[in-house]
Design a protein around this motif. Structure first.
Motif, PDB file in Angstrom:
ATOM      1  N   ASP A   1      49.574  -8.003 -15.357  1.00 50.42           N
ATOM      2  CA  ASP A   1      49.057  -9.038 -15.335  1.00 50.42           C
ATOM      3  C   ASP A   1      50.434  -9.866 -13.654  1.00 50.42           C
ATOM      4  N   VAL A   2      49.551 -10.589 -13.035  1.00 49.48           N
ATOM      5  CA  VAL A   2      50.411 -10.832 -12.257  1.00 49.48           C
ATOM      6  C   VAL A   2      50.944 -12.486 -11.793  1.00 49.48           C
ATOM      7  N   LEU A   3      52.333 -12.974 -12.144  1.00 48.25           N
ATOM      8  CA  LEU A   3      52.203 -14.869 -11.965  1.00 48.25           C
ATOM      9  C   LEU A   3      52.843 -14.064 -10.275  1.00 48.25           C
ATOM     10  N   ILE A   4      52.427 -14.939  -9.065  1.00 47.63           N
ATOM     11  CA  ILE A   4      53.651 -14.990  -8.474  1.00 47.63           C
ATOM     12  C   ILE A   4      53.747 -16.845  -7.789  1.00 47.63           C
ATOM     13  N   ILE A   5      55.129 -16.516  -7.886  1.00 53.82           N
ATOM     14  CA  ILE A   5      55.749 -18.201  -7.518  1.00 53.82           C
ATOM     15  C   ILE A   5      56.200 -18.070  -5.859  1.00 53.82           C
ATOM     16  N   ASP A   6      55.611 -19.118  -5.882  1.00 59.30           N
ATOM     17  CA  ASP A   6      56.423 -19.662  -4.212  1.00 59.30           C
ATOM     18  C   ASP A   6      56.104 -21.011  -3.552  1.00 59.30           C
ATOM     19  N   ARG A   7      57.261 -21.577  -3.499  1.00 54.08           N
ATOM     20  CA  ARG A   7      57.341 -23.393  -3.034  1.00 54.08           C
ATOM     21  C   ARG A   7      56.908 -23.218  -1.584  1.00 54.08           C
ATOM     22  N   ASP A   8      56.304 -21.928  -0.952  1.00 52.52           N
ATOM     23  CA  ASP A   8      55.803 -22.409   0.277  1.00 52.52           C
ATOM     24  C   ASP A   8      54.749 -21.157   0.540  1.00 52.52           C
ATOM     25  N   ALA A   9      54.183 -21.213  -0.849  1.00 45.49           N
ATOM     26  CA  ALA A   9      52.737 -20.568  -0.386  1.00 45.49           C
ATOM     27  C   ALA A   9      51.861 -21.517   0.387  1.00 45.49           C
ATOM     28  N   THR A  10      51.011 -20.738   1.155  1.00 38.06           N
ATOM     29  CA  THR A  10      49.419 -21.222   1.822  1.00 38.06           C
ATOM     30  C   THR A  10      48.368 -20.905   0.945  1.00 38.06           C
ATOM     31  N   GLU A  11      47.287 -21.440   1.526  1.00 35.03           N
ATOM     32  CA  GLU A  11      46.009 -20.719   1.276  1.00 35.03           C
ATOM     33  C   GLU A  11      45.809 -19.194   1.614  1.00 35.03           C
ATOM     34  N   ALA A  12      46.330 -19.139   3.242  1.00 38.69           N
ATOM     35  CA  ALA A  12      46.601 -17.765   3.833  1.00 38.69           C
ATOM     36  C   ALA A  12      47.427 -16.450   2.764  1.00 38.69           C
ATOM     37  N   LYS A  13      48.024 -16.860   2.269  1.00 38.15           N
ATOM     38  CA  LYS A  13      49.437 -16.024   1.384  1.00 38.15           C
ATOM     39  C   LYS A  13      48.309 -15.719   0.174  1.00 38.15           C
ATOM     40  N   THR A  14      48.066 -17.148  -0.435  1.00 35.92           N
ATOM     41  CA  THR A  14      47.345 -16.627  -1.553  1.00 35.92           C
ATOM     42  C   THR A  14      45.914 -15.599  -2.024  1.00 35.92           C
ATOM     43  N   SER A  15      45.545 -16.351  -0.489  1.00 32.41           N
ATOM     44  CA  SER A  15      44.012 -15.018  -0.674  1.00 32.41           C
ATOM     45  C   SER A  15      44.541 -13.561  -0.421  1.00 32.41           C
ATOM     46  N   MET A  16      45.684 -13.341  -0.145  1.00 30.78           N
ATOM     47  CA  MET A  16      45.921 -12.475   0.135  1.00 30.78           C
ATOM     48  C   MET A  16      46.003 -10.967  -1.322  1.00 30.78           C
ATOM     49  N   VAL A  17      46.461 -11.928  -2.392  1.00 32.36           N
ATOM     50  CA  VAL A  17      46.587 -11.292  -3.126  1.00 32.36           C
ATOM     51  C   VAL A  17      45.155 -11.815  -4.007  1.00 32.36           C
ATOM     52  N   PRO A  18      44.399 -12.022  -4.416  1.00 29.93           N
ATOM     53  CA  PRO A  18      43.826 -13.146  -4.948  1.00 29.93           C
ATOM     54  C   PRO A  18      43.540 -12.590  -6.044  1.00 29.93           C
ATOM     55  N   ALA A  19      44.332 -11.128  -7.419  1.00 24.79           N
ATOM     56  CA  ALA A  19      43.972 -11.697  -8.253  1.00 24.79           C
ATOM     57  C   ALA A  19      44.831 -11.870  -9.205  1.00 24.79           C
ATOM     58  N   ALA A  20      46.145 -12.437  -8.806  1.00 22.24           N
ATOM     59  CA  ALA A  20      46.845 -12.501  -8.596  1.00 22.24           C
ATOM     60  C   ALA A  20      46.694 -14.477  -9.472  1.00 22.24           C
ATOM     61  N   ASP A  21      47.063 -14.726 -10.120  1.00 25.69           N
ATOM     62  CA  ASP A  21      48.174 -15.908  -9.893  1.00 25.69           C
ATOM     63  C   ASP A  21      49.163 -16.267 -10.216  1.00 25.69           C
ATOM     64  N   TRP A  22      48.826 -17.748  -9.805  1.00 21.01           N
ATOM     65  CA  TRP A  22      49.726 -18.586  -8.456  1.00 21.01           C
ATOM     66  C   TRP A  22      49.884 -20.214  -8.790  1.00 21.01           C
ATOM     67  N   ILE A  23      51.806 -19.863  -8.547  1.00 20.10           N
ATOM     68  CA  ILE A  23      51.960 -21.651  -8.969  1.00 20.10           C
ATOM     69  C   ILE A  23      52.528 -21.699  -8.158  1.00 20.10           C
ATOM     70  N   ILE A  24      52.601 -22.645  -7.105  1.00 19.37           N
ATOM     71  CA  ILE A  24      53.197 -23.509  -5.701  1.00 19.37           C
ATOM     72  C   ILE A  24      54.384 -23.652  -6.549  1.00 19.37           C
ATOM     73  N   GLY A  25      55.279 -23.865  -6.363  1.00 24.58           N
ATOM     74  CA  GLY A  25      56.634 -24.933  -6.982  1.00 24.58           C
ATOM     75  C   GLY A  25      58.188 -23.902  -6.358  1.00 24.58           C
ATOM     76  N   ASP A  26      59.246 -24.609  -7.020  1.00 25.02           N
ATOM     77  CA  ASP A  26      60.281 -24.184  -6.300  1.00 25.02           C
ATOM     78  C   ASP A  26      60.401 -23.408  -8.094  1.00 25.02           C
ATOM     79  N   ALA A  27      60.757 -22.186  -7.671  1.00 26.42           N
ATOM     80  CA  ALA A  27      61.302 -20.902  -8.772  1.00 26.42           C
ATOM     81  C   ALA A  27      62.603 -21.213  -9.610  1.00 26.42           C
ATOM     82  N   CYS A  28      63.509 -22.104  -8.384  1.00 27.92           N
ATOM     83  CA  CYS A  28      64.865 -22.445  -9.443  1.00 27.92           C
ATOM     84  C   CYS A  28      65.434 -23.475  -9.683  1.00 27.92           C
ATOM     85  N   GLU A  29      63.690 -24.665  -9.978  1.00 28.30           N
ATOM     86  CA  GLU A  29      63.870 -25.562 -10.629  1.00 28.30           C
ATOM     87  C   GLU A  29      62.888 -25.888 -11.976  1.00 28.30           C
TER      88      GLU A  29
END
Length: 232
Positions: A25-53
C-alpha cells in the motif's frame, strides 16, 4: 506493508510503482503534485501538501505506516521529514535519498534516517563495477557503514584463480555471498572453484576491504579504510 513516499518526481513515482507492483500500500505526498503526475501512479493514494509541515503528516496519519521513503531532490526536505517521521510519528523505518555527496554524513540516526541511499555514490559504484578488474568496488552500505557490500572481479593474476571457495582466507566477519559468472548468479559452496573474471560479492566490515582486496589481488591499489572516511 504500508509505505509513504515523499516526493513525486521521477524517482518517487518509480519507487511508488515498484512498491505497488510488489503488493504494498503506497501513499505519495508532494506539494507540487499535478493531475499529470498523479495519473502516472493512479493506484497510489495521494496527498498534495508540504511534507515538512506537521499538519500534512498528521492528515496522512503517518503513524499508521511501516516505512517512509524520502525521495525528493532536496536533501533538506529528506532530512526534515525523516526526523519528523521518527520523532513525532514513531514510524518504524525511514529511507532517505542523498542528492549531494557532501551531505552524506548528516543522514544518520540523529536525523532519524535508518537507510541512506546516495544517488551519486550508487552511480559511481555501478560505473566502477562495470569497468574495474581486480579492485574492490563498494556497492552498498548497511547500518550506517557498519557493513559494506563489495564486489571484486577476479583478475588473471590472482593467486586464487581455480581455488575452492573454502580455501580462500577471508578477513574476519567477511562473507562471500554470491559469484556472478556468464550472466548467472552462483550460490557458492565451499567446493565451488572461482575463475578468472568472476564477479564476486562479499559482505564485510569497512576495515576488512583493504585486506580482502590484497588477498585476492596482491597488486590491488585499494587504499586502507580511514577512521574518518564514513564522515567525509
Amino acid at each position: 506493508m504500508r509505505v509513504v513516499v515523499i516526493g513525486a518526481g521521477s524517482v518517487g513515482r518509480s519507487i511508488g510503482r515498484e512498491l505497488l507492483h510488489n503488493g504494498h500500500d503506497v501513499l505519495i505526498i508532494d506539494r507540487d503534485a499535478t493531475e499529470a503526475k498523479t495519473s502516472m501512479v493512479p493506484a497510489a493514494d495521494w496527498i498534495i501538501g508540504d511534507a515538512c509541515e506537521i499538519s500534512t503528516l498528521t492528515t496522512a496519519q503517518l503513524e499508521t505506516y511501516d516505512h517512509v521513503v524520502c525521495a525528493t531532490g532536496d536533501d533538506k526536505v529528506n532530512l526534515v521529514v525523516s526526523f519528523l517521521a521518527r520523532t513525532e510519528f514513531a514510524v518504524p523505518r525511514t529511507v532517505a535519498r542523498v542528492n549531494n555527496p557532501r551531505n552524506e554524513w548528516l543522514f544518520n540516526d540523529a536525523w532519524g534516517v535508518d537507510v541512506a541511499v546516495s544517488t551519486p555514490r550508487l552511480m559511481t559504484a555501478l560505473v566502477e563495477e562495470a569497468v574495474t578488474v581486480g579492485e574492490i568496488v563498494r556497492l552498498f552500505e548497511f547500518q550506517h557503514g557498519a557493513a559494506h557490500m563489495v564486489e571484486l572481479t577476479l583478475p588473471e593474476s590472482s593467486p586464487y584463480v581455480g581455488s575452492r571457495v573454502g580455501d580462500v582466507p577471508l578477513p574476519p566477519d567477511t562473507q562471500l555471498i554470491t559469484i556472478l559468472r556468464d550472466g548467472q548468479a552462483i550460490s557458492p559452496s565451499p567446493d565451488e572453484a572461482i575463475e578468472v573474471n568472476d564477479e564476486i560479492l562479499f559482505i564485510c566490515p569497512p576495515e576488512a576491504e583493504h585486506q580482502l582486496a590484497l588477498t585476492l589481488n596482491p597488486e590491488s591499489r585499494t587504499r586502507p579504510q580511514r577512521d574518518d572516511e564514513d564522515e567525509a
